[in-house]
Design an enzyme around this catalytic site. Structure first.
Site, PDB file in Angstrom:
ATOM      1  N   HIS A 333     -51.009  -8.254 -61.876  1.00 32.75           N
ATOM      2  CA  HIS A 333     -50.347  -9.586 -60.984  1.00 32.75           C
ATOM      3  C   HIS A 333     -51.243 -10.219 -60.286  1.00 32.75           C
ATOM      4  O   HIS A 333     -52.043  -9.618 -59.700  1.00 32.75           O
ATOM      5  CB  HIS A 333     -48.893  -8.800 -60.555  1.00 32.75           C
ATOM      6  CG  HIS A 333     -48.183  -9.822 -59.962  1.00 32.75           C
ATOM      7  ND1 HIS A 333     -48.312 -10.550 -58.921  1.00 32.75           N
ATOM      8  CD2 HIS A 333     -47.030 -10.728 -60.662  1.00 32.75           C
ATOM      9  CE1 HIS A 333     -47.418 -11.409 -58.856  1.00 32.75           C
ATOM     10  NE2 HIS A 333     -46.356 -11.539 -59.925  1.00 32.75           N
ATOM     11  N   ASP A 392     -42.514  -7.313 -66.282  1.00 29.63           N
ATOM     12  CA  ASP A 392     -42.349  -7.330 -67.744  1.00 29.63           C
ATOM     13  C   ASP A 392     -42.611  -6.197 -68.560  1.00 29.63           C
ATOM     14  O   ASP A 392     -42.476  -5.869 -69.662  1.00 29.63           O
ATOM     15  CB  ASP A 392     -43.259  -8.423 -68.174  1.00 29.63           C
ATOM     16  CG  ASP A 392     -42.984  -9.867 -67.820  1.00 29.63           C
ATOM     17  OD1 ASP A 392     -41.688 -10.207 -67.760  1.00 29.63           O
ATOM     18  OD2 ASP A 392     -43.612 -10.568 -67.417  1.00 29.63           O
TER      19      ASP A 392
HETATM   20  N1  COA Z   1     -55.081  -6.483 -69.395  1.00 33.94           N
HETATM   21  C1  COA Z   1     -56.580  -6.913 -69.367  1.00 33.94           C
HETATM   22  N2  COA Z   1     -57.194  -7.479 -68.303  1.00 33.94           N
HETATM   23  C2  COA Z   1     -56.415  -7.679 -67.320  1.00 33.94           C
HETATM   24  C3  COA Z   1     -55.084  -7.657 -66.888  1.00 33.94           C
HETATM   25  C4  COA Z   1     -54.449  -6.962 -68.172  1.00 33.94           C
HETATM   26  N3  COA Z   1     -53.076  -6.711 -68.134  1.00 33.94           N
HETATM   27  N4  COA Z   1     -54.674  -8.027 -65.872  1.00 33.94           N
HETATM   28  C5  COA Z   1     -55.979  -8.467 -65.393  1.00 33.94           C
HETATM   29  N5  COA Z   1     -56.961  -8.301 -66.083  1.00 33.94           N
HETATM   30  C6  COA Z   1     -58.142  -8.664 -65.931  1.00 33.94           C
HETATM   31  C7  COA Z   1     -58.210 -10.198 -65.889  1.00 33.94           C
HETATM   32  O1  COA Z   1     -58.406 -10.816 -67.133  1.00 33.94           O
HETATM   33  C8  COA Z   1     -59.584 -10.421 -64.917  1.00 33.94           C
HETATM   34  O2  COA Z   1     -60.730 -10.286 -65.694  1.00 33.94           O
HETATM   35  P1  COA Z   1     -61.859 -11.495 -65.559  1.00 33.94           P
HETATM   36  O3  COA Z   1     -62.323 -11.411 -64.287  1.00 33.94           O
HETATM   37  O4  COA Z   1     -62.815 -10.782 -66.643  1.00 33.94           O
HETATM   38  O5  COA Z   1     -61.045 -12.649 -66.337  1.00 33.94           O
HETATM   39  C9  COA Z   1     -59.573  -9.247 -64.006  1.00 33.94           C
HETATM   40  O6  COA Z   1     -58.720  -8.242 -64.597  1.00 33.94           O
HETATM   41  C10 COA Z   1     -59.133  -9.536 -62.568  1.00 33.94           C
HETATM   42  O7  COA Z   1     -57.687 -10.103 -62.828  1.00 33.94           O
HETATM   43  P2  COA Z   1     -56.856 -10.175 -61.644  1.00 33.94           P
HETATM   44  O8  COA Z   1     -57.356 -11.338 -60.697  1.00 33.94           O
HETATM   45  O9  COA Z   1     -56.024  -8.882 -61.108  1.00 33.94           O
HETATM   46  O10 COA Z   1     -55.505 -10.935 -62.476  1.00 33.94           O
HETATM   47  P3  COA Z   1     -55.302 -12.139 -62.512  1.00 33.94           P
HETATM   48  O11 COA Z   1     -54.365 -12.765 -61.337  1.00 33.94           O
HETATM   49  O12 COA Z   1     -56.401 -13.230 -63.005  1.00 33.94           O
HETATM   50  O13 COA Z   1     -53.907 -12.237 -63.477  1.00 33.94           O
HETATM   51  C11 COA Z   1     -52.207 -11.696 -64.930  1.00 33.94           C
HETATM   52  C12 COA Z   1     -52.732 -11.849 -63.544  1.00 33.94           C
HETATM   53  C13 COA Z   1     -50.708 -11.503 -64.627  1.00 33.94           C
HETATM   54  C14 COA Z   1     -52.096 -13.128 -65.646  1.00 33.94           C
HETATM   55  C15 COA Z   1     -53.011 -10.949 -65.728  1.00 33.94           C
HETATM   56  O14 COA Z   1     -52.534  -9.505 -64.923  1.00 33.94           O
HETATM   57  C16 COA Z   1     -52.309 -10.688 -67.004  1.00 33.94           C
HETATM   58  O15 COA Z   1     -52.769 -11.350 -67.796  1.00 33.94           O
HETATM   59  N6  COA Z   1     -51.557  -9.544 -67.204  1.00 33.94           N
HETATM   60  C17 COA Z   1     -50.900  -9.511 -68.765  1.00 33.94           C
HETATM   61  C18 COA Z   1     -49.795 -10.317 -68.842  1.00 33.94           C
HETATM   62  C19 COA Z   1     -48.555 -10.285 -68.243  1.00 33.94           C
HETATM   63  O16 COA Z   1     -48.163  -9.261 -68.071  1.00 33.94           O
HETATM   64  N7  COA Z   1     -48.044 -11.364 -67.472  1.00 33.94           N
HETATM   65  C20 COA Z   1     -46.891 -11.048 -66.751  1.00 33.94           C
HETATM   66  C21 COA Z   1     -47.087 -11.387 -65.306  1.00 33.94           C
HETATM   67  S1  COA Z   1     -45.696 -11.203 -64.342  1.00 33.94           S
END
Ligand code: COA
Length: 455
Positions: A333, A392
Protein backbone atom coordinates in the site's frame (compact mmCIF):
# COMPACT_ATOMS: atom_id res chain seq x y z
CA UNK A 1 -23.84 -9.92 -27.53
CA UNK A 2 -22.11 -7.18 -29.52
CA UNK A 3 -20.09 -8.52 -32.46
CA UNK A 4 -16.39 -8.02 -32.01
CA UNK A 5 -14.89 -5.23 -34.05
CA UNK A 6 -12.10 -6.59 -36.24
CA UNK A 7 -9.40 -3.98 -36.41
CA UNK A 8 -8.26 -3.09 -39.94
CA UNK A 9 -4.75 -2.56 -38.54
CA UNK A 10 -2.76 -5.75 -39.28
CA UNK A 11 -0.37 -7.34 -36.77
CA UNK A 12 2.56 -6.67 -39.12
CA UNK A 13 1.67 -3.01 -39.42
CA UNK A 14 1.26 -2.77 -35.67
CA UNK A 15 4.60 -4.40 -35.01
CA UNK A 16 6.31 -1.86 -37.33
CA UNK A 17 4.53 1.01 -35.63
CA UNK A 18 5.57 -0.30 -32.20
CA UNK A 19 9.19 -0.45 -33.35
CA UNK A 20 8.92 3.19 -34.43
CA UNK A 21 7.28 4.19 -31.18
CA UNK A 22 9.80 2.39 -28.96
CA UNK A 23 12.73 3.91 -30.84
CA UNK A 24 11.71 7.44 -29.95
CA UNK A 25 9.92 7.20 -26.66
CA UNK A 26 12.25 5.82 -24.03
CA UNK A 27 13.35 7.95 -21.10
CA UNK A 28 16.59 7.05 -19.34
CA UNK A 29 15.78 5.76 -15.84
CA UNK A 30 18.62 7.90 -14.40
CA UNK A 31 16.99 11.07 -15.74
CA UNK A 32 14.18 10.77 -13.22
CA UNK A 33 16.66 11.11 -10.36
CA UNK A 34 18.73 13.70 -12.22
CA UNK A 35 15.77 16.04 -12.63
CA UNK A 36 14.33 15.23 -9.17
CA UNK A 37 11.12 13.86 -10.64
CA UNK A 38 8.68 12.64 -7.96
CA UNK A 39 7.72 9.45 -9.81
CA UNK A 40 4.21 8.38 -8.93
CA UNK A 41 4.01 11.67 -7.01
CA UNK A 42 6.18 10.09 -4.29
CA UNK A 43 9.05 11.60 -2.38
CA UNK A 44 12.32 9.70 -2.25
CA UNK A 45 11.41 7.99 1.02
CA UNK A 46 8.17 6.63 -0.49
CA UNK A 47 5.88 9.14 1.21
CA UNK A 48 3.34 10.87 -1.03
CA UNK A 49 3.89 14.38 -2.37
CA UNK A 50 1.57 16.71 -0.45
CA UNK A 51 -1.03 17.71 -3.03
CA UNK A 52 -3.85 19.11 -0.92
CA UNK A 53 -5.69 19.41 2.36
CA UNK A 54 -8.85 17.55 3.30
CA UNK A 55 -11.22 17.33 6.24
CA UNK A 56 -12.96 14.23 4.90
CA UNK A 57 -10.74 11.28 5.68
CA UNK A 58 -7.42 10.46 7.25
CA UNK A 59 -5.22 7.53 6.22
CA UNK A 60 -2.19 6.94 8.45
CA UNK A 61 0.48 4.29 8.05
CA UNK A 62 3.71 5.93 9.23
CA UNK A 63 5.08 8.98 11.00
CA UNK A 64 8.18 11.06 10.41
CA UNK A 65 10.84 11.10 13.12
CA UNK A 66 14.04 13.11 12.59
CA UNK A 67 13.23 13.23 8.90
CA UNK A 68 12.85 9.44 8.66
CA UNK A 69 9.69 7.49 7.84
CA UNK A 70 8.74 5.25 10.76
CA UNK A 71 6.20 2.47 10.18
CA UNK A 72 3.14 2.23 12.46
CA UNK A 73 -0.17 0.37 12.63
CA UNK A 74 -2.62 1.73 10.05
CA UNK A 75 -5.47 4.04 11.07
CA UNK A 76 -8.43 5.01 8.91
CA UNK A 77 -10.84 7.69 10.08
CA UNK A 78 -13.78 9.39 8.44
CA UNK A 79 -14.15 13.02 9.59
CA UNK A 80 -12.07 12.18 12.65
CA UNK A 81 -13.99 9.05 13.68
CA UNK A 82 -11.99 5.81 13.67
CA UNK A 83 -13.53 3.29 11.24
CA UNK A 84 -13.32 0.56 13.89
CA UNK A 85 -15.43 2.59 16.31
CA UNK A 86 -18.07 3.32 13.69
CA UNK A 87 -18.35 -0.32 12.60
CA UNK A 88 -18.21 -1.71 16.17
CA UNK A 89 -21.04 0.57 17.15
CA UNK A 90 -23.24 -0.42 14.20
CA UNK A 91 -22.56 -4.11 14.90
CA UNK A 92 -23.35 -3.65 18.62
CA UNK A 93 -26.64 -1.92 17.80
CA UNK A 94 -27.33 -4.41 14.98
CA UNK A 95 -28.10 -1.74 12.42
CA UNK A 96 -26.96 -0.72 8.95
CA UNK A 97 -24.20 1.90 8.83
CA UNK A 98 -23.48 2.77 5.19
CA UNK A 99 -26.09 5.55 5.07
CA UNK A 100 -24.78 7.00 8.34
CA UNK A 101 -21.25 7.01 6.91
CA UNK A 102 -22.56 8.60 3.72
CA UNK A 103 -23.98 11.50 5.73
CA UNK A 104 -20.81 11.77 7.82
CA UNK A 105 -18.50 11.83 4.81
CA UNK A 106 -20.62 14.25 2.78
CA UNK A 107 -21.71 16.70 5.44
CA UNK A 108 -18.98 16.39 8.07
CA UNK A 109 -20.88 15.32 11.20
CA UNK A 110 -22.59 12.19 12.48
CA UNK A 111 -26.28 12.51 11.52
CA UNK A 112 -29.09 12.90 14.00
CA UNK A 113 -31.84 10.30 13.75
CA UNK A 114 -33.97 12.74 11.70
CA UNK A 115 -31.11 13.57 9.35
CA UNK A 116 -30.47 9.86 8.83
CA UNK A 117 -34.15 9.21 8.02
CA UNK A 118 -34.18 12.09 5.56
CA UNK A 119 -31.08 10.77 3.78
CA UNK A 120 -32.56 7.26 3.60
CA UNK A 121 -35.71 8.76 2.07
CA UNK A 122 -33.79 10.80 -0.51
CA UNK A 123 -31.70 7.76 -1.52
CA UNK A 124 -34.82 5.60 -1.82
CA UNK A 125 -36.52 8.21 -4.02
CA UNK A 126 -33.46 8.56 -6.26
CA UNK A 127 -32.77 4.83 -6.87
CA UNK A 128 -34.93 4.81 -10.00
CA UNK A 129 -33.11 5.72 -13.23
CA UNK A 130 -34.59 8.16 -15.80
CA UNK A 131 -37.29 6.73 -18.05
CA UNK A 132 -35.94 4.35 -20.73
CA UNK A 133 -32.40 4.67 -19.33
CA UNK A 134 -32.09 0.90 -18.75
CA UNK A 135 -33.31 0.13 -22.28
CA UNK A 136 -31.26 2.83 -24.00
CA UNK A 137 -28.06 2.96 -21.97
CA UNK A 138 -27.68 -0.34 -20.12
CA UNK A 139 -29.21 -2.98 -22.38
CA UNK A 140 -27.68 -1.69 -25.61
CA UNK A 141 -23.99 -2.30 -26.24
CA UNK A 142 -23.60 -4.77 -23.36
CA UNK A 143 -20.14 -4.95 -21.83
CA UNK A 144 -18.30 -7.92 -20.38
CA UNK A 145 -16.86 -5.51 -17.87
CA UNK A 146 -19.37 -3.97 -15.47
CA UNK A 147 -17.04 -1.09 -14.53
CA UNK A 148 -16.78 -0.11 -18.20
CA UNK A 149 -20.56 -0.16 -18.53
CA UNK A 150 -21.02 1.80 -15.32
CA UNK A 151 -18.62 4.53 -16.43
CA UNK A 152 -20.50 4.86 -19.72
CA UNK A 153 -23.83 5.02 -17.88
CA UNK A 154 -22.53 7.75 -15.58
CA UNK A 155 -21.50 9.80 -18.63
CA UNK A 156 -24.88 9.00 -20.19
CA UNK A 157 -26.75 10.49 -17.23
CA UNK A 158 -25.43 13.89 -18.36
CA UNK A 159 -27.94 13.81 -21.24
CA UNK A 160 -30.85 13.26 -18.87
CA UNK A 161 -29.91 16.11 -16.49
CA UNK A 162 -31.65 19.44 -17.13
CA UNK A 163 -28.79 21.34 -15.51
CA UNK A 164 -25.66 19.21 -16.01
CA UNK A 165 -22.92 21.84 -16.17
CA UNK A 166 -23.84 23.98 -13.18
CA UNK A 167 -21.06 23.47 -10.63
CA UNK A 168 -22.69 25.38 -7.77
CA UNK A 169 -22.62 23.46 -4.47
CA UNK A 170 -26.41 22.99 -4.48
CA UNK A 171 -26.44 21.53 -7.97
CA UNK A 172 -23.42 19.27 -7.44
CA UNK A 173 -24.89 18.07 -4.13
CA UNK A 174 -28.15 17.19 -5.92
CA UNK A 175 -26.22 15.30 -8.60
CA UNK A 176 -24.10 13.58 -5.93
CA UNK A 177 -27.09 12.32 -3.93
CA UNK A 178 -28.72 11.05 -7.11
CA UNK A 179 -25.54 9.27 -8.17
CA UNK A 180 -24.97 7.67 -4.75
CA UNK A 181 -28.51 6.23 -4.99
CA UNK A 182 -28.35 5.31 -8.69
CA UNK A 183 -24.96 3.63 -8.89
CA UNK A 184 -26.19 0.38 -7.23
CA UNK A 185 -29.14 0.36 -9.66
CA UNK A 186 -26.82 0.81 -12.65
CA UNK A 187 -24.45 -1.86 -11.31
CA UNK A 188 -27.19 -4.46 -10.83
CA UNK A 189 -28.76 -3.80 -14.23
CA UNK A 190 -25.38 -3.87 -16.00
CA UNK A 191 -24.60 -7.18 -14.30
CA UNK A 192 -27.95 -8.70 -15.31
CA UNK A 193 -27.45 -7.58 -18.92
CA UNK A 194 -23.93 -9.05 -18.92
CA UNK A 195 -25.28 -12.40 -17.63
CA UNK A 196 -27.67 -12.61 -20.48
CA UNK A 197 -25.47 -11.25 -23.27
CA UNK A 198 -22.24 -13.06 -22.42
CA UNK A 199 -23.03 -15.94 -20.06
CA UNK A 200 -26.26 -17.19 -21.66
CA UNK A 201 -28.14 -16.78 -18.37
CA UNK A 202 -31.48 -15.26 -17.51
CA UNK A 203 -31.58 -11.55 -16.80
CA UNK A 204 -33.54 -10.43 -13.74
CA UNK A 205 -34.56 -6.79 -13.45
CA UNK A 206 -36.42 -6.72 -10.16
CA UNK A 207 -38.69 -3.79 -9.29
CA UNK A 208 -37.02 -1.19 -7.10
CA UNK A 209 -37.86 -1.34 -3.39
CA UNK A 210 -37.71 1.83 -1.38
CA UNK A 211 -37.74 0.31 2.10
CA UNK A 212 -34.26 -1.21 2.03
CA UNK A 213 -30.79 -0.14 3.11
CA UNK A 214 -28.22 0.09 0.31
CA UNK A 215 -26.78 -3.33 1.22
CA UNK A 216 -30.22 -4.99 1.24
CA UNK A 217 -31.13 -3.23 -2.00
CA UNK A 218 -27.99 -4.54 -3.74
CA UNK A 219 -28.62 -8.14 -2.64
CA UNK A 220 -32.27 -7.81 -3.64
CA UNK A 221 -31.30 -6.64 -7.13
CA UNK A 222 -28.50 -9.08 -7.91
CA UNK A 223 -30.02 -12.32 -6.62
CA UNK A 224 -32.45 -14.09 -8.94
CA UNK A 225 -34.78 -15.01 -6.05
CA UNK A 226 -34.28 -11.71 -4.17
CA UNK A 227 -33.58 -13.72 -1.02
CA UNK A 228 -30.88 -13.01 1.55
CA UNK A 229 -30.41 -13.19 5.29
CA UNK A 230 -30.04 -10.22 7.60
CA UNK A 231 -26.54 -11.48 8.47
CA UNK A 232 -25.53 -11.40 4.78
CA UNK A 233 -26.88 -7.87 4.32
CA UNK A 234 -25.07 -6.63 7.45
CA UNK A 235 -21.80 -8.16 6.19
CA UNK A 236 -22.20 -6.42 2.82
CA UNK A 237 -23.01 -3.22 4.71
CA UNK A 238 -19.63 -3.48 6.50
CA UNK A 239 -17.92 -3.94 3.12
CA UNK A 240 -19.60 -0.75 1.86
CA UNK A 241 -18.61 1.18 5.00
CA UNK A 242 -14.98 0.08 4.64
CA UNK A 243 -14.77 1.15 1.00
CA UNK A 244 -16.62 4.49 1.21
CA UNK A 245 -13.54 6.71 1.26
CA UNK A 246 -9.77 6.64 1.49
CA UNK A 247 -8.50 10.19 1.47
CA UNK A 248 -7.76 12.55 -1.40
CA UNK A 249 -4.62 10.85 -2.71
CA UNK A 250 -5.91 7.43 -3.76
CA UNK A 251 -5.80 7.13 -7.54
CA UNK A 252 -9.52 7.31 -8.30
CA UNK A 253 -10.32 10.10 -5.84
CA UNK A 254 -7.33 12.08 -7.01
CA UNK A 255 -8.48 11.56 -10.62
CA UNK A 256 -11.91 12.88 -9.64
CA UNK A 257 -10.29 15.88 -7.95
CA UNK A 258 -8.04 16.53 -10.98
CA UNK A 259 -11.02 16.60 -13.34
CA UNK A 260 -13.07 18.64 -10.87
CA UNK A 261 -10.32 21.27 -10.70
CA UNK A 262 -10.78 21.96 -14.43
CA UNK A 263 -14.38 23.04 -13.80
CA UNK A 264 -15.88 20.13 -15.72
CA UNK A 265 -19.30 18.58 -14.99
CA UNK A 266 -20.06 16.02 -12.27
CA UNK A 267 -20.63 13.13 -14.70
CA UNK A 268 -17.23 13.58 -16.40
CA UNK A 269 -15.42 13.82 -13.05
CA UNK A 270 -17.12 10.76 -11.54
CA UNK A 271 -16.70 8.65 -14.71
CA UNK A 272 -12.94 9.27 -14.33
CA UNK A 273 -13.11 7.74 -10.86
CA UNK A 274 -14.61 4.57 -12.37
CA UNK A 275 -11.91 4.39 -15.04
CA UNK A 276 -9.19 4.62 -12.42
CA UNK A 277 -10.71 2.27 -9.86
CA UNK A 278 -10.97 -0.48 -12.49
CA UNK A 279 -7.16 -0.79 -12.70
CA UNK A 280 -5.53 -3.85 -11.09
CA UNK A 281 -3.16 -1.70 -9.02
CA UNK A 282 -6.20 0.00 -7.48
CA UNK A 283 -9.75 -1.36 -6.97
CA UNK A 284 -9.39 -3.98 -9.70
CA UNK A 285 -6.92 -5.74 -7.41
CA UNK A 286 -9.81 -7.56 -5.72
CA UNK A 287 -10.47 -9.52 -8.93
CA UNK A 288 -6.74 -10.02 -9.49
CA UNK A 289 -6.45 -11.49 -5.97
CA UNK A 290 -9.23 -13.97 -6.79
CA UNK A 291 -7.42 -15.05 -9.99
CA UNK A 292 -4.09 -15.31 -8.18
CA UNK A 293 -5.63 -17.34 -5.35
CA UNK A 294 -7.30 -19.77 -7.78
CA UNK A 295 -4.05 -20.18 -9.70
CA UNK A 296 -2.13 -20.92 -6.50
CA UNK A 297 -4.72 -23.44 -5.33
CA UNK A 298 -4.57 -25.18 -8.73
CA UNK A 299 -0.77 -25.31 -8.85
CA UNK A 300 0.42 -25.67 -5.29
CA UNK A 301 -0.13 -29.23 -4.03
CA UNK A 302 -0.47 -28.17 -0.38
CA UNK A 303 -1.39 -24.49 0.13
CA UNK A 304 -1.20 -24.97 3.90
CA UNK A 305 2.55 -25.40 3.43
CA UNK A 306 4.13 -21.93 3.69
CA UNK A 307 7.24 -23.00 1.74
CA UNK A 308 5.22 -24.21 -1.23
CA UNK A 309 3.29 -20.90 -1.27
CA UNK A 310 6.55 -18.99 -1.01
CA UNK A 311 8.02 -20.83 -4.01
CA UNK A 312 4.96 -20.04 -6.12
CA UNK A 313 4.90 -16.38 -5.07
CA UNK A 314 8.58 -16.13 -6.03
CA UNK A 315 7.57 -17.31 -9.52
CA UNK A 316 4.89 -14.60 -9.62
CA UNK A 317 7.45 -11.97 -8.61
CA UNK A 318 9.83 -13.25 -11.31
CA UNK A 319 6.93 -12.87 -13.81
CA UNK A 320 7.01 -16.63 -14.52
CA UNK A 321 3.50 -17.10 -13.15
CA UNK A 322 0.42 -15.00 -12.42
CA UNK A 323 -0.56 -12.29 -14.90
CA UNK A 324 3.07 -11.58 -15.82
CA UNK A 325 3.25 -8.18 -14.11
CA UNK A 326 5.30 -9.42 -11.15
CA UNK A 327 2.84 -8.26 -8.50
CA UNK A 328 1.42 -10.14 -5.54
CA UNK A 329 -2.08 -8.72 -5.47
CA UNK A 330 -3.67 -7.78 -2.16
CA UNK A 331 -0.24 -6.92 -0.74
CA UNK A 332 1.34 -3.49 -0.38
CA UNK A 333 0.00 0.00 0.00
CA UNK A 334 1.15 3.53 -0.70
CA UNK A 335 0.48 4.63 2.91
CA UNK A 336 -0.04 1.59 5.14
CA UNK A 337 3.12 -0.19 6.24
CA UNK A 338 2.47 -2.46 9.23
CA UNK A 339 -1.27 -2.99 8.72
CA UNK A 340 -4.32 -1.85 6.76
CA UNK A 341 -7.20 -1.56 9.26
CA UNK A 342 -9.68 -2.58 6.55
CA UNK A 343 -7.77 -5.80 5.87
CA UNK A 344 -7.84 -6.67 9.59
CA UNK A 345 -11.63 -6.26 9.76
CA UNK A 346 -12.16 -8.26 6.57
CA UNK A 347 -9.77 -11.01 7.64
CA UNK A 348 -11.73 -11.43 10.88
CA UNK A 349 -15.02 -11.67 8.96
CA UNK A 350 -13.55 -14.11 6.44
CA UNK A 351 -12.02 -16.24 9.19
CA UNK A 352 -15.33 -16.50 11.08
CA UNK A 353 -17.30 -17.51 7.99
CA UNK A 354 -14.85 -19.42 5.77
CA UNK A 355 -15.04 -22.82 7.49
CA UNK A 356 -18.85 -22.80 7.66
CA UNK A 357 -19.07 -21.76 3.99
CA UNK A 358 -16.56 -24.42 2.84
CA UNK A 359 -13.77 -22.01 1.93
CA UNK A 360 -11.17 -22.98 4.51
CA UNK A 361 -8.55 -23.79 1.84
CA UNK A 362 -9.01 -20.35 0.29
CA UNK A 363 -8.69 -18.65 3.67
CA UNK A 364 -5.51 -20.54 4.56
CA UNK A 365 -4.02 -19.75 1.14
CA UNK A 366 -4.63 -16.02 1.61
CA UNK A 367 -3.33 -16.14 5.16
CA UNK A 368 -0.11 -17.75 3.95
CA UNK A 369 0.24 -15.19 1.15
CA UNK A 370 -0.09 -12.48 3.82
CA UNK A 371 2.50 -14.20 5.99
CA UNK A 372 5.26 -14.91 3.47
CA UNK A 373 4.93 -12.04 0.95
CA UNK A 374 6.51 -9.17 2.95
CA UNK A 375 9.75 -11.08 3.60
CA UNK A 376 9.85 -12.47 0.09
CA UNK A 377 9.30 -9.09 -1.61
CA UNK A 378 11.98 -7.52 0.62
CA UNK A 379 14.36 -10.39 -0.17
CA UNK A 380 13.82 -10.20 -3.92
CA UNK A 381 13.77 -6.38 -4.18
CA UNK A 382 16.74 -6.03 -1.87
CA UNK A 383 14.96 -3.49 0.35
CA UNK A 384 12.26 -3.64 2.98
CA UNK A 385 9.64 -0.95 2.35
CA UNK A 386 7.13 -2.30 4.84
CA UNK A 387 4.51 -4.29 2.95
CA UNK A 388 1.29 -5.51 4.54
CA UNK A 389 -1.99 -7.05 3.38
CA UNK A 390 -4.31 -4.43 1.90
CA UNK A 391 -8.12 -4.23 1.74
CA UNK A 392 -8.25 -6.35 -1.41
CA UNK A 393 -6.55 -9.47 -0.04
CA UNK A 394 -9.58 -10.75 1.85
CA UNK A 395 -12.42 -8.74 0.25
CA UNK A 396 -12.88 -11.18 -2.65
CA UNK A 397 -13.19 -14.11 -0.25
CA UNK A 398 -15.83 -12.25 1.77
CA UNK A 399 -17.76 -11.61 -1.48
CA UNK A 400 -17.34 -15.29 -2.41
CA UNK A 401 -18.77 -16.30 0.97
CA UNK A 402 -21.69 -13.96 0.23
CA UNK A 403 -22.22 -15.75 -3.09
CA UNK A 404 -21.41 -12.56 -4.99
CA UNK A 405 -19.94 -13.16 -8.48
CA UNK A 406 -16.46 -11.93 -9.36
CA UNK A 407 -17.93 -9.58 -11.99
CA UNK A 408 -19.24 -7.44 -9.14
CA UNK A 409 -16.18 -7.22 -6.87
CA UNK A 410 -14.83 -3.91 -8.23
CA UNK A 411 -18.31 -2.49 -9.04
CA UNK A 412 -19.26 -2.99 -5.38
CA UNK A 413 -16.14 -1.09 -4.37
CA UNK A 414 -17.32 1.70 -6.72
CA UNK A 415 -20.85 1.64 -5.26
CA UNK A 416 -19.31 2.58 -1.92
CA UNK A 417 -16.46 4.83 -3.11
CA UNK A 418 -18.91 7.01 -5.06
CA UNK A 419 -19.58 8.64 -1.66
CA UNK A 420 -15.92 9.60 -1.27
CA UNK A 421 -15.61 10.77 -4.88
CA UNK A 422 -18.62 13.07 -4.46
CA UNK A 423 -17.43 14.44 -1.10
CA UNK A 424 -13.95 15.15 -2.47
CA UNK A 425 -15.43 16.79 -5.59
CA UNK A 426 -17.47 19.08 -3.37
CA UNK A 427 -14.43 19.83 -1.21
CA UNK A 428 -12.30 20.57 -4.29
CA UNK A 429 -14.98 22.94 -5.60
CA UNK A 430 -15.43 24.76 -2.32
CA UNK A 431 -11.90 24.92 -0.98
CA UNK A 432 -9.20 24.52 -3.57
CA UNK A 433 -10.30 26.57 -6.55
CA UNK A 434 -7.05 26.06 -8.48
CA UNK A 435 -6.58 23.86 -11.54
CA UNK A 436 -4.30 20.88 -10.74
CA UNK A 437 -1.45 21.17 -13.14
CA UNK A 438 1.94 19.62 -12.25
CA UNK A 439 4.99 20.05 -14.46
CA UNK A 440 6.64 17.69 -16.93
CA UNK A 441 10.19 18.49 -17.98
CA UNK A 442 10.86 17.90 -21.64
CA UNK A 443 13.95 15.77 -22.25
CA UNK A 444 13.77 16.19 -26.03
CA UNK A 445 16.48 18.17 -27.75
CA UNK A 446 15.33 21.06 -29.94
CA UNK A 447 15.36 20.06 -33.62
CA UNK A 448 14.89 21.84 -36.90
CA UNK A 449 11.88 20.84 -39.00
CA UNK A 450 12.91 18.71 -42.02
CA UNK A 451 10.92 18.87 -45.25
CA UNK A 452 9.14 15.59 -46.02
CA UNK A 453 11.18 14.78 -49.15
CA UNK A 454 14.43 15.03 -47.15
CA UNK A 455 13.56 12.57 -44.33
N1 COA B 1 3.97 -7.23 -5.31
C1 COA B 1 5.20 -7.07 -5.83
N2 COA B 1 5.95 -5.97 -5.64
C2 COA B 1 5.44 -5.02 -4.87
C3 COA B 1 4.18 -5.12 -4.27
C4 COA B 1 3.44 -6.27 -4.53
N3 COA B 1 2.24 -6.43 -4.02
N4 COA B 1 3.94 -4.02 -3.55
C5 COA B 1 5.01 -3.23 -3.69
N5 COA B 1 5.91 -3.83 -4.48
C6 COA B 1 7.17 -3.29 -4.93
C7 COA B 1 6.91 -2.11 -5.83
O1 COA B 1 6.64 -2.50 -7.17
C8 COA B 1 8.19 -1.33 -5.66
O2 COA B 1 9.19 -1.93 -6.46
P1 COA B 1 10.07 -1.08 -7.48
O3 COA B 1 10.73 -0.06 -6.63
O4 COA B 1 10.98 -2.08 -8.06
O5 COA B 1 9.11 -0.49 -8.45
C9 COA B 1 8.56 -1.59 -4.24
O6 COA B 1 7.92 -2.81 -3.85
C10 COA B 1 8.13 -0.50 -3.31
O7 COA B 1 6.77 -0.37 -3.37
P2 COA B 1 5.98 0.67 -2.44
O8 COA B 1 6.58 2.03 -2.66
O9 COA B 1 5.85 0.17 -1.08
O10 COA B 1 4.59 0.53 -3.07
P3 COA B 1 3.89 1.49 -4.07
O11 COA B 1 3.37 2.61 -3.26
O12 COA B 1 4.76 1.79 -5.23
O13 COA B 1 2.69 0.63 -4.60
C11 COA B 1 0.73 -0.60 -4.63
C12 COA B 1 1.55 0.44 -3.89
C13 COA B 1 -0.55 -0.85 -3.90
C14 COA B 1 0.43 -0.07 -6.06
C15 COA B 1 1.57 -1.88 -4.73
O14 COA B 1 1.83 -2.34 -3.45
C16 COA B 1 0.89 -2.94 -5.57
O15 COA B 1 0.97 -2.90 -6.79
N6 COA B 1 0.21 -3.92 -4.91
C17 COA B 1 -0.48 -4.95 -5.61
C18 COA B 1 -1.79 -4.43 -6.17
C19 COA B 1 -2.82 -4.21 -5.08
O16 COA B 1 -3.07 -5.06 -4.27
N7 COA B 1 -3.43 -3.03 -5.15
C20 COA B 1 -4.48 -2.66 -4.20
C21 COA B 1 -4.07 -1.51 -3.35
S1 COA B 1 -5.28 -1.16 -2.13
Amino acid sequence: MPTNYISPISMDALSNLCGELNKNNSIKPNDFARYHVKRGLRNEDGTGVMAGLTRICSVEGYYILDGERVAKEGVLSYRGYDINQIIDNCVKENRFGFEEITWLILFGNLPTQDQLFSLQEVLAECRELPEDFIEDMVMKHASKDIMNKMARCILGLYSYDENPDDISVANVLRQSLQLIAQVPTIMSAAYQVKRRAFDGKTMYLHPIRKDQSTAEYILNQIRPNKEFTDEEAKLLDIMLMLHADHGGGNNSTFSTRVLTSSGTDTYSAIAAGFGSLKGPRHGGANISVAHMMNEIIENVPDPTDENQIKDYLAKILRKEAGDGLGLIYGMGHAVYTVSDPRAIILKNSAQKLAVEAGYEKEFITLQNIEKVSPGLIAEMKGEDNGICANVDLYSGLVYKILGIPEDLYTPLFASARIVGWCAHRLEELTSSKKIIRPAYKSVSKKRKYVAIEKR
